[in-house]
Design a protein around this motif. Structure first.
Motif, short mmCIF file in Angstrom:
data_model
loop_
_atom_site.label_atom_id
_atom_site.label_comp_id
_atom_site.label_asym_id
_atom_site.label_seq_id
_atom_site.Cartn_x
_atom_site.Cartn_y
_atom_site.Cartn_z
N VAL A 172 1.00 -1.25 0.42
CA VAL A 172 0.00 0.07 -0.05
C VAL A 172 1.41 1.72 0.03
O VAL A 172 0.42 2.23 -1.08
N VAL A 173 1.94 1.16 0.81
CA VAL A 173 2.77 2.64 0.96
C VAL A 173 3.89 2.57 -0.14
O VAL A 173 3.40 3.90 -0.86
N GLY A 176 0.99 3.81 -2.74
CA GLY A 176 0.68 4.98 -3.19
C GLY A 176 1.62 5.92 -3.32
O GLY A 176 1.75 7.29 -3.42
N ILE A 177 2.73 5.54 -2.50
CA ILE A 177 4.20 6.66 -2.75
C ILE A 177 4.24 7.18 -4.59
O ILE A 177 4.42 8.03 -5.40
N ALA A 180 0.26 9.16 -6.03
CA ALA A 180 -0.02 9.95 -4.94
C ALA A 180 1.55 10.60 -4.56
O ALA A 180 0.88 12.15 -4.62
N GLY A 181 2.40 9.90 -4.16
CA GLY A 181 3.07 10.70 -3.29
C GLY A 181 3.80 11.75 -3.90
O GLY A 181 4.76 13.06 -3.81
#
Lengths: 258, 248
Positions: A172-173, A176-177, A180-181
């Motif tokens: 997820v991280v 996500g990065i 979206a990051g």
């Protein structure tokens, strides 16, 4: 150093004796092979779509291998009680953590070589030319990206109780990065204080994994990026690997082993 | 400290803090004083939960003591170099299932910094000693419990240790396996090695140990030669039960 390399060697042995890598490699080969055999609309440039999808599959497979292999390293040692006879030797916990990281990272490198060799053969069979510089940069940056992710997953394996939760959080991280990051600074502009400061801080603290995504270079056969920029990206990656590894060593020092 | 003292604990105290609010801190060891001399076979006895494994965990650096000190060969146990000359066999353990016995021993030999020639020699000798020559190239996942225990003994001896720490070495073994472990301990004793082991098999302890210590609820209850501990009791088991306060 010999202890670190000894531990790393065992990690690499484990990877090629487990089925994970072979299953992912075969799935990728089959899917890409089937796609390569199709010539839709008689479009000579269809090979770019083929390369894009193949590289996406390689990225997904390498991410799965990096995170799942790393996430289970130390928890599996504790669960299987292989940690006790290991730490009863003149091996420090720092050496164990670094050895696990090095083994996982080198294993990722080996899998990348296998995937990219297959990918290169596939692309050359359709395009009849390839850019060695572009491929080299793509593999190098991809490998260092996996180094950051491996170090992050290793820290997670010491913080979170179960490998499954650590793997999920890491996926997820990372996703996500990647998606979206990179836009957090633009999001921050639309927010009011003090949230803006927090979002900006998050933007600058998170590792910018999108720097290492140079798939377009390979897909469109663009010239390689100047090596000083690649060098900076590698140093950036080494910095984040060091941060995560120092965190992992500090956490592991206080963990009970039994 | 006597120059021949290999293992020493001084007022060793270990407390485990409970995470539950209403539960008190658990004291696993209460000021344990022990000394084991070079060349001794030392039996460390006690009922379940007495603190035997906690003591071993402190000696091996797995658990830091709350207070007090422990040393091996005069070196604080928290230093990794203290473990250079020891071999350890845990009670319940498994080894990397994807490795063969030979690969496992080679891996541990690397950590001890043994040269290739010495490693090859040690591996050949140990596999013969524990009777695993025929299975040396099979993955450990295919081994029986007894074979895994023998691999454990081999890895504990890979560096030709001066001190062997064994946590219930005969646990789960059949009578033949237990006899072989006793033979190995006796052989190590004849070579001048020091053996520190815990066991519930008091008959074995009586036959091989020079001295024993009996620990109960974290406290040392008795320490001395087997014959002195046994005293007027019929055997060590009866003396043990009397010392820990068991009344039938």
């Amino acid at each position: 150093m010999k202890n670190i390399f000894a531990v790393a060697g065992v990690v690499i042995k484990e990877l090629y004796r487990r089925k994970d890598f072979y299953v992912l490699f075969i799935i990728t080969v089959v899917i890409c092979g089937v796609m390569a055999s199709i010539n839709i609309f008689n479009d000579a440039h269809i090979v770019r779509y083929l390369k894009a999808i193949s590289l996406l599959l390689i990225w997904i497979s390498s991410l799965v291998i990096a995170i799942t292999t790393t996430a289970r390293q130390i928890p599996a040692e504790r669960e299987n009680r292989t940690l006790l006879p290991l730490l009863a030797k003149p091996l420090t916990r720092v050496e164990l953590v670094l050895g696990k990281f090095l083994g996982c990272w080198l294993a990722c490198g080996l899998t990348l070589v296998c995937f990219y060799v297959f990918f290169g053969l596939l692309a050359v069979s359709r395009e009849h030319h390839w850019s060695a510089g572009g491929y080299f940069e793509a593999i190098l940056l991809h490998w260092f990206l996996l180094g950051i992710i491996t170090a992050m997953a290793l820290l997670g394996s010491l913080v979170f109780a179960a490998p499954s939760s650590n793997s999920t959080i890491c996926f997820v991280v990372v996703i996500g990065i990647m998606f979206a990051g990179r836009h957090l600074d633009q999001v921050a502009v639309t927010l009011s204080e003090p949230v803006r400061i927090l979002v900006n801080a998050l933007y600058y603290c998170l590792p910018h994994l999108e720097f290492y995504d140079v798939r377009d270079l390979v897909i469109h056969n663009w010239p390689p990026v100047a090596f000083q920029y690649v060098g900076l990206a590698l140093l950036y990656a080494v910095f984040y690997m060091a941060v995560f590894l120092i965190g992992a060593c500090l956490v592991f020092r206080r963990k009970p082993v039994n | 400290m006597n120059n021949s003292t290999i293992l020493r604990t001084e007022k060793l105290r270990v407390e485990y803090r409970s995470r539950e609010m209403r539960q008190a801190t658990k004291v696993a060891l209460r000021g344990l004083d022990l000394e084991v001399a070079a060349g001794e076979v030392f039996g460390f006895l006690g009922p379940n939960g007495a603190g035997k494994t906690t003591t071993m965990n402190v000696l091996l650096g797995f658990v830091p003591p709350t207070s007090g000190a422990a040393s091996l060969f005069g070196i604080d146990v928290r230093q990794p170099i203290a473990r250079q000359r020891i071999g350890y066999l845990p009670e319940l353990t498994y080894y990397y299932k994807f490795l063969t016995a030979e690969e496992l021993l080679r891996f541990y030999a690397k950590i001890f910094g043994l040269s290739r020639a010495v490693t090859d020699q040690r591996i050949a000798a140990l596999l013969k000693l524990v009777e695993l020559e025929a299975a040396a190239k099979r993955p450990i996942r295919s081994y029986s419990k007894g074979m895994q225990q023998r691999v454990g003994l081999a890895q504990a001896l890979i560096n030709n240790p001066d001190l062997l720490i064994l946590d219930e070495p005969t646990s789960g073994l059949d009578p033949l396996g237990r006899m072989k472990v006793r033979e190995i301990i006796q052989r190590l004793k004849n070579e001048g090695k020091t053996v520190f082991f815990s066991s519930h098999e008091l008959g074995e302890v009586e036959s091989v140990c020079d001295r024993v210590a009996i620990i109960h609820e974290g406290e040392l209850k008795a320490l001395g030669r087997v014959a002195d501990i046994t005293g007027t009791h019929a055997n060590l088991e009866k003396a043990f039960l009397d010392i820990i306060g068991f009344k039938s």
